[in-house]
Design a protein around this motif. Structure first.
Motif, PDB file in Angstrom:
ATOM      1  N   THR A   1      -3.552  -1.306  -4.753  1.00 42.61           N
ATOM      2  CA  THR A   1      -4.930  -1.344  -3.948  1.00 42.61           C
ATOM      3  C   THR A   1      -5.550  -2.324  -3.641  1.00 42.61           C
TER       4      THR A   1
ATOM      5  N   THR B   1       1.297  -7.295 -10.638  1.00 41.61           N
ATOM      6  CA  THR B   1       2.566  -6.575 -10.408  1.00 41.61           C
ATOM      7  C   THR B   1       3.594  -7.427 -10.043  1.00 41.61           C
TER       8      THR B   1
ATOM      9  N   THR C   1       9.210   1.871  -6.172  1.00 39.04           N
ATOM     10  CA  THR C   1       8.008   1.645  -5.446  1.00 39.04           C
ATOM     11  C   THR C   1       6.761   1.129  -6.187  1.00 39.04           C
ATOM     12  N   PHE C   2       6.146   0.352  -5.891  1.00 41.53           N
ATOM     13  CA  PHE C   2       4.824  -0.182  -6.668  1.00 41.53           C
ATOM     14  C   PHE C   2       3.575  -0.301  -5.820  1.00 41.53           C
ATOM     15  N   PRO C   3       2.971   0.990  -5.816  1.00 43.38           N
ATOM     16  CA  PRO C   3       1.921   0.902  -4.687  1.00 43.38           C
ATOM     17  C   PRO C   3       0.545   0.012  -5.288  1.00 43.38           C
TER      18      PRO C   3
ATOM     19  N   THR D   1       4.899  -5.738   1.548  1.00 42.82           N
ATOM     20  CA  THR D   1       4.456  -5.502   2.948  1.00 42.82           C
ATOM     21  C   THR D   1       3.638  -6.680   3.275  1.00 42.82           C
TER      22      THR D   1
ATOM     23  N   ASP E   1       0.999  -1.332  -0.109  1.00 37.99           N
ATOM     24  CA  ASP E   1       0.088  -0.210  -0.042  1.00 37.99           C
ATOM     25  C   ASP E   1       0.858   1.248   0.108  1.00 37.99           C
ATOM     26  N   TYR E   2       0.332   2.325  -0.597  1.00 34.69           N
ATOM     27  CA  TYR E   2       1.357   3.477  -0.711  1.00 34.69           C
ATOM     28  C   TYR E   2       1.584   4.169   0.607  1.00 34.69           C
ATOM     29  N   ASP E   3       0.901   4.348   1.604  1.00 29.52           N
ATOM     30  CA  ASP E   3       1.496   4.756   2.712  1.00 29.52           C
ATOM     31  C   ASP E   3       2.537   4.225   3.366  1.00 29.52           C
ATOM     32  N   SER E   4       2.520   2.846   3.190  1.00 28.55           N
ATOM     33  CA  SER E   4       3.729   1.897   3.748  1.00 28.55           C
ATOM     34  C   SER E   4       5.115   1.974   2.900  1.00 28.55           C
ATOM     35  N   ILE E   5       4.912   2.318   1.453  1.00 24.96           N
ATOM     36  CA  ILE E   5       6.229   1.988   0.834  1.00 24.96           C
ATOM     37  C   ILE E   5       6.527   3.382   0.219  1.00 24.96           C
ATOM     38  N   TYR E   6       5.843   4.586   0.249  1.00 21.88           N
ATOM     39  CA  TYR E   6       6.466   5.688  -0.488  1.00 21.88           C
ATOM     40  C   TYR E   6       7.662   6.142  -0.134  1.00 21.88           C
TER      41      TYR E   6
END
Length: 104
Positions: free
Chosen positions: A27, A35, A23-25, A50, A9-14
């Motif tokens: 959803t 991916t 990074t590959f967010p 994650t 998820d974006y919040d965890s990997i940005y």
């Protein structure tokens, strides 16, 4: 040159992008599976996933466990943590050095 990817998820990997990782967010689990497959077929040798996503796509991650490349390593995220990432690293270290380094 080999690359390192971070999937979740974006919040965890940005933040990983700031240290040079790709990074590959994603959803949802289906997007995560697609991916992961693309990354595994490309030049990524290490793929961090994650824990929250890994729980949802565990069947896909298991396909790569016995393969030399890519190495798929679980990391804690903002939410959905299971402790499997730490347990996996602990097991790898125990195998490498022959003893429990945490003395738990």
């Amino acid at each position: 040159m080999y690359k390192i990817a971070v999937l979740g998820d974006y919040d965890s990997i940005y933040g990983f992008g700031a240290i040079g990782m790709d990074t590959f967010p994603v959803t949802d689990p289906e997007e995560g599976i697609k991916t992961l497959r693309v990354l595994a077929k490309s030049e990524y040798e290490i793929i961090y996933v994650t824990e929250g996503l890994a729980v949802q796509i565990n069947h896909e991650i298991n396909k790569y466990k016995e393969m030399l490349s890519p190495a798929i390593i679980l990391i804690p995220g903002v939410f959905g943590n299971t402790g499997e990432g730490v347990a996996g690293v602990k097991a790898s270290v125990e195998q490498a050095v022959g003893s429990d380094i945490l003395f738990s």
